[in-house]
Design an enzyme around this catalytic site. Structure first.
Site, PDB file in Angstrom:
ATOM      1  N   ARG A  55       0.824  -1.221   0.000  1.00  0.00           N
ATOM      2  CA  ARG A  55       0.000   0.000   0.000  1.00  0.00           C
ATOM      3  C   ARG A  55       0.855   1.266   0.000  1.00  0.00           C
ATOM      4  O   ARG A  55       0.503   2.273   0.611  1.00  0.00           O
ATOM      5  CB  ARG A  55      -0.976   0.017   1.182  1.00  0.00           C
ATOM      6  CG  ARG A  55      -1.921  -1.185   1.209  1.00  0.00           C
ATOM      7  CD  ARG A  55      -2.821  -1.238  -0.032  1.00  0.00           C
ATOM      8  NE  ARG A  55      -3.627  -2.447  -0.031  1.00  0.00           N
ATOM      9  CZ  ARG A  55      -3.315  -3.579  -0.684  1.00  0.00           C
ATOM     10  NH1 ARG A  55      -2.201  -3.634  -1.408  1.00  0.00           N
ATOM     11  NH2 ARG A  55      -4.113  -4.623  -0.646  1.00  0.00           N
ATOM     12  N   SER A  63     -11.370  -1.584   3.176  1.00  0.00           N
ATOM     13  CA  SER A  63     -10.637  -2.232   4.256  1.00  0.00           C
ATOM     14  C   SER A  63      -9.885  -1.178   5.059  1.00  0.00           C
ATOM     15  O   SER A  63      -9.081  -0.424   4.522  1.00  0.00           O
ATOM     16  CB  SER A  63      -9.650  -3.248   3.673  1.00  0.00           C
ATOM     17  OG  SER A  63      -8.940  -3.902   4.689  1.00  0.00           O
ATOM     18  N   GLU A  71      -4.865   1.080   6.914  1.00  0.00           N
ATOM     19  CA  GLU A  71      -4.613   1.023   5.477  1.00  0.00           C
ATOM     20  C   GLU A  71      -5.283   2.215   4.805  1.00  0.00           C
ATOM     21  O   GLU A  71      -4.776   2.771   3.839  1.00  0.00           O
ATOM     22  CB  GLU A  71      -5.170  -0.281   4.907  1.00  0.00           C
ATOM     23  CG  GLU A  71      -5.078  -0.415   3.410  1.00  0.00           C
ATOM     24  CD  GLU A  71      -5.549  -1.778   2.945  1.00  0.00           C
ATOM     25  OE1 GLU A  71      -6.329  -1.832   1.973  1.00  0.00           O
ATOM     26  OE2 GLU A  71      -5.154  -2.788   3.551  1.00  0.00           O
TER      27      GLU A  71
END
Length: 310
Positions: free
Chosen positions: A174, A224, A294
């Site tokens: 990420r 998420s 995230e």
């Protein structure tokens, strides 16, 4: 407000601007405060004009993509916010797909399938923009952007347009170099390979069915929320901590997938932030596991209000 910013929007009459604009209209969570100025450039030239003018007037620039994995705090964002829905062109050349930053990654997967090109199937259900996907090295179902990335065009803070290759992107989980160099993704090219159109479509359909069955798509969310911690799965940890279904304000830990926080009743970004903090605190206390977000969190708290983990 604009006078305080010293940003001469009247000197850029061909560019669409909105002032004091609620960003909750653009985020997947349906939360977020106002932008001082929101800009919708239609061309690269207009984007360069905005960046150069902001730099000359010492005005901060923030770019938001499709705002699908993003929380904007309730105090909003100072300076200029740029959004690129007009940058949505997608082209196929031999075994590659080039998409502008404002195109959705879903549309890029559709273009690849139509051309009989395989390699982007994993992204068939990711709701973000191409620019956001590159910025975050987005991933799903075992695939990541870096797996098929070839190059990207980036507008640098000094107004220069630069090409970045795979090695220059410094991809990690990420993460990409764009998160630290202040650049704005203009377009990206994905290196794919020939495949059977029907098989590609079947794979995309399979992944989308899995996503629909497991994720709370019926509610606004930011996707998420947490990175997967080493040796653990986030959802089961949150369930074992007794927090599935937990509500703060209008935000709830999803009953369908505990790794998601959904907006069930006019939630604020502060509701989201406080629920995130509660999850992190409880999981740490019970299992000695650190949960890192995230989701990208940007902006300012409301005046007189401080979120639990701002």
């Amino acid at each position: 407000m604009i006078k305080k910013l010293k940003f001469p929007i009247n000197d850029l009459p061909n560019i669409e601007f909105k002032t004091d604009e609620p960003l909750s209209k653009y985020t997947f969570t349906k939360t977020g405060g106002n932008a001082d100025v929101l800009a919708f450039p239609k061309t690269r030239e207009e984007l360069v004009e905005i960046v150069n003018t902001a730099r000359q007037n010492d005005v901060k620039i923030t770019v938001i993509g499709n705002a699908s994995n993003l929380i904007i705090k309730d105090g909003g964002i100072r300076g200029i916010v740029i959004i690129l829905p007009n940058f949505n062109k997608i082209e196929v050349h031999d075994n590659s797909v080039t998409a502008e930053a404002g195109a959705t990654i879903v549309d890029a997967t559709k273009a690849a399938q139509k051309a009989g090109l395989s390699g982007l199937e994993f992204a068939a259900g990711i709701p973000g923009s191409v620019g956001g996907a590159v910025f975050m090295n987005a991933g799903a179902y075992g695939g990541e952007i870096r797996d098929c990335f070839e190059s990207t065009e980036v507008l640098m803070p000094n107004g220069e347009i630069k090409q970045f290759t795979f090695d220059e992107m410094k991809f990690d989980y990420r993460h990409s170099i764009i998160q630290t160099n202040g650049g704005i993704v203009i377009s990206a090219t994905f290196a794919l390979h020939a495949g059977d159109k029907e098989k590609i479509q079947n794979k995309m359909d399979e992944l989308n069915e899995m996503r629909a069955s497991k994720q709370p798509l019926e509610y606004p969310s930011c996707g998420s929320v947490f990175q997967r911690p080493p040796h653990h799965f986030t959802g089961p940890l949150i369930i074992k901590a007794g927090l599935q279904g937990k509500i703060i304000g209008g935000a709830q830990v999803s009953k369908k997938h505990a790794g998601f926080i959904v907006n069930i009743n006019h939630a604020t970004a502060t509701d989201y932030m406080n629920l995130i903090h509660l999850i992190q605190k409880t999981v740490k206390e019970k299992f000695d596991v650190d949960l890192h977000t995230e989701v990208r969190i940007i902006g300012e708290d409301r005046v007189g209000e401080v979120s639990a983990n701002s």
